[in-house]
Design a protein around this motif. Structure first.
Motif, short mmCIF file in Angstrom:
data_model
loop_
_atom_site.label_atom_id
_atom_site.label_comp_id
_atom_site.label_asym_id
_atom_site.label_seq_id
_atom_site.Cartn_x
_atom_site.Cartn_y
_atom_site.Cartn_z
N HIS A 51 1.01 -1.08 0.15
CA HIS A 51 0.09 -0.17 0.17
C HIS A 51 0.75 0.78 -0.32
O HIS A 51 1.66 1.21 0.83
N MET A 59 -6.38 5.08 3.95
CA MET A 59 -6.52 3.87 4.47
C MET A 59 -7.01 3.96 6.52
O MET A 59 -7.75 3.01 6.68
N LYS A 64 -8.74 1.25 8.81
CA LYS A 64 -8.36 0.36 8.95
C LYS A 64 -6.89 0.37 9.21
O LYS A 64 -6.22 -0.18 8.46
N ASP A 66 -5.94 -3.21 11.15
CA ASP A 66 -4.95 -3.98 11.16
C ASP A 66 -4.30 -3.37 10.39
O ASP A 66 -3.19 -4.28 9.80
N GLU A 67 -5.09 -3.75 8.76
CA GLU A 67 -4.23 -3.21 7.65
C GLU A 67 -3.12 -2.69 7.21
O GLU A 67 -2.24 -2.94 6.78
N THR A 70 -0.25 -3.90 10.41
CA THR A 70 0.65 -4.94 9.67
C THR A 70 1.02 -4.96 8.72
O THR A 70 1.87 -5.75 8.53
N SER A 71 0.88 -4.02 7.96
CA SER A 71 1.48 -3.85 6.91
C SER A 71 2.80 -3.18 6.96
O SER A 71 3.50 -3.43 7.71
#
Lengths: 207, 299
Positions: A51, A59, A64, A66-67, A70-71
C-alpha cells in the motif's frame, strides 16, 4: 496481542484517524492528504509497497487499523524525502511513515522478521551501547541475526568485501574490542531513558 | 588564525577505521587548503541516522541531536555547526527546526538533556560542508585556488538524497541541482550535466536490510554514469559513496554486469586539484582505485 495494543483499541474504538493523530509522529497531517498520488509515484521503492503512502493515508481515514499497522509497506521507506519535497500540501510523509512503523512496532503489530524493522532495532541497540555506532559490530550482528550457522555463511559470503574495507582502513578489527564511544555514555543513556518516559507519558494523556 | 571557523560534527562513519574515514581525511586536507578550522564538538554522539526510528521514537531521536547542539553551544560558542555526513546534517538540522516550531517538545528535550547536565539554547545554524563550499566560500574563490586542474576527467556528480532533500542548497532545485556539476567544472574537470540519476536514491540504510531492492537502484545509478561516459562518480554523501562503490562486485554477480567505476568525494577532488598528494586526498581509501585522480596527484 500486546496489552498496549488492547488498550489503544479500546480507547480509539471508532477512530483510527484520531489514534494516529494522537500517537503517531506528525500524525496530525494525515487528514491533509488530497490523494493526488505524487508520493506513491515518487517513491524509489514504490513498486514494493503493498500500500503506497497515498493509499495508507486513505486507509487510516477509512479506519483500516489492522491492515495499516500490520503492513510492511512503511518499512519500505528509504528516507529519501522525494515524497516530502514533491507533496503539493507539504505533508512530512517520510516522518509519518517512520512514525507509523515505530507505532506498529511499539504495539507489537509490525510484521515478524521484517528485515528493516530488525536492522533498525540492531542499529539502535548498537548505538545506545556506546553512544556511537560500531560499524564492525553492526555488520556482524546483521550477518548473525538468523543464528550462528547462517551467520558464518553470510560472513564468508562477504569476506572479500570485509578484507578490502580493512585494507582501505575503512573497517578496523580493533572495533570489536571496545572501539569508538561517547565518554559520558551514562549521561546519554539517562537522557534517552528520560525522553522515552516523557513521550510514553504524553501518549497516555489521551486516556 | 584561520579565515573561517566552524563547530564540526563528523559523525560515526567519519572516524578512524570507519567506513568513511577517507571522507574525514580528505575533508581535513581540503580545509587546510581552504583555511577552514574545524573544531570538533566534544563528546558528540550518534544522531541515529534515518534508521534508528524503529526503536527510537520521536523525542528520544530529537534529544540525541539536541545533545550535540547543546554541547556545541557550550564548548564551541557562536560557531555554526558543520556536518559532512548527509544523515548527520539532516538529523541535526531537522531536530533544530522541530524544536523551534514546537515549544512543548523543546521543553521536553531540555528536561531530558538535564539528565546529562546540558541545556539547549537552539540558536545555532546547522550547515552542510557543501554549503560552506558553495555559499560561504563560493565557486569563484574555489576556482582561483586550483593548482592542478582535473583536466581530462569526466565526472558524474551524484548528489544523492539527503544532501539534497528536504533542505538542500539555497537556490538549487530538488530535481536538478547544479552545484556539484559547477564545482566539478570549477576544478577543471568535465561534468556530466546530463547525468539523470544525480538525485536517485541508493537505498540508504536499506542497502543492508533489503540488498536486492537497493542494489537494483544502485545498478541504475552506475549504469547511467557509464551511459554518460563518466570516468568516475563524485558525491558529497558517505552512505552514497559506500553503497555505490562497495557493492559493485555483488551487483556484477547478481546482474551479470561488469561495473568497475571509482566513486570519490568532492573533498578528494578539491584536495587533488589544490595540489595535494594521493595520500592526503585519501585516495588509498578507495576500493576501486581512482586512477585518473592518482595520476594528476602524482604529476
Amino acid at each position: 496481542m500486546s496489552e498496549t495494543n488492547k488498550a489503544m483499541i479500546e480507547q480509539y474504538r471508532n477512530s483510527f484517524l484520531s489514534e494516529v493523530e494522537a500517537n503517531v509522529e506528525e500524525g496530525e497531517w494525515v487528514k491533509m492528504c488530497m490523494q493526488c498520488g505524487v508520493c506513491s509515484g515518487s517513491c524509489p521503492l514504490g513498486k514494493h509497497w503493498a500500500h503506497p503512502p497515498q493509499e495508507i493515508f486513505m486507509m487510516i481515514r477509512a479506519g483500516k487499523r489492522d491492515e495499516v499497522l500490520t503492513s510492511d509497506s512503511m518499512w519500505m521507506c528509504t528516507s529519501c524525502y522525494n515524497c516530502v519535497v514533491r507533496c503539493p500540501r507539504q505533508l512530512p510523509i517520510t516522518h509519518i511513515m517512520h512514525g507509523l512503523a515505530t507505532y506498529a512496532k511499539k504495539l507489537g503489530l509490525a510484521p515478524k522478521n521484517q528485515p528493516t524493522a530488525r536492522f533498525a532495532e540492531i542499529f539502535w541497540n548498537n548505538m545506545m551501547k556506546k553512544g556511537r555506532v560500531n560499524e564492525l559490530k553492526l555488520g556482524l550482528s546483521l550477518y548473525f541475526k538468523d543464528g550462528f550457522g547462517a551467520g558464518i555463511k553470510e560472513s564468508l559470503r562477504n569476506k572479500d568485501l570485509g578484507m578490502k574495507m580493512m585494507k582501505a582502513k575503512r573497517m578496523a578489527a580493533s572495533e570489536f574490542f571496545g572501539g569508538h564511544g561517547v565518554k559520558d555514555i551514562g549521561g546519554v543513556q539517562k537522557m534517552i531513558q528520560k525522553a522515552q518516559e516523557i513521550e510514553d507519558a504524553r501518549m497516555k494523556k489521551f486516556d | 588564525m584561520a579565515k573561517r571557523e566552524y563547530s564540526y560534527y563528523p559523525g560515526c562513519s567519519s572516524q578512524k577505521g570507519a567506513s568513511s574515514s577517507n571522507l574525514m581525511k580528505s575533508v581535513d586536507t581540503m580545509c587546510e587548503e581552504l583555511d577552514i578550522q574545524l573544531n570538533e564538538i566534544p563528546d558528540w554522539n550518534c544522531c541515529s541516522a534515518s534508521i534508528g526510528y524503529a526503536s527510537g521514537s520521536e523525542l528520544p531521536r530529537l534529544t540525541l541531536s539536541a545533545r550535540n547542539i547543546a554541547l556545541s553551544e557550550e564548548h564551541n560558542k557562536n560557531q555554526e555547526i558543520v556536518a559532512t555526513c548527509a544523515a548527520c546534517w539532516l538529523a541535526t538540522k531537522e531536530a533544530a527546526e522541530r524544536l523551534k516550531e514546537d515549544e512543548s517538545m523543546f521543553a521536553e528535550a531540555n528536561q531530558a538533556l538535564a539528565e546529562a547536565g546540558l541545556k539547549l539554547q537552539n540558536n545555532t545554524p546547522i550547515k552542510h560542508m557543501a554549503e560552506v563550499i558553495i555559499e560561504d566560500i563560493g565557486l569563484e574563490q574555489i576556482r582561483a585556488g586550483v593548482k592542478k586542474p582535473l583536466e581530462g576527467i569526466k565526472i558524474a556528480g551524484y548528489v544523492g538524497c539527503q544532501t539534497n532533500r528536504p533542505f538542500g542548497i539555497a537556490g538549487e532545485s530538488f530535481e536538478n541541482p547544479m552545484y556539484l556539476d559547477n564545482l566539478v567544472g570549477s576544478l577543471g574537470a568535465d561534468a556530466c550535466t546530463t547525468y539523470e540519476k544525480k538525485v536517485q536514491c541508493c537505498g540508504g540504510a536499506l542497502a543492508f536490510s533489503e540488498p536486492e531492492k537497493s542494489q537494483e537502484m544502485i545498478k541504475g545509478i552506475i549504469e547511467a554514469a557509464y551511459d554518460n561516459e563518466a570516468d568516475m562518480i563524485a558525491t558529497p554523501c558517505p552512505l552514497c559513496q559506500a553503497n555505490v562503490e562497495i557493492y559493485q562486485d555483488q551487483i556484477n554477480e547478481r546482474f551479470g554486469t561488469k561495473f568497475n567505476i571509482p566513486v570519490v568525494y568532492y573533498s578528494q577532488l578539491i584536495s587533488v586539484a589544490y595540489g595535494r598528494s594521493a595520500s592526503d586526498a585519501a585516495l588509498d581509501g578507495q576500493l576501486i582505485a581512482a586512477k585518473k585522480l592518482e595520476d594528476i596527484a602524482s604529476k
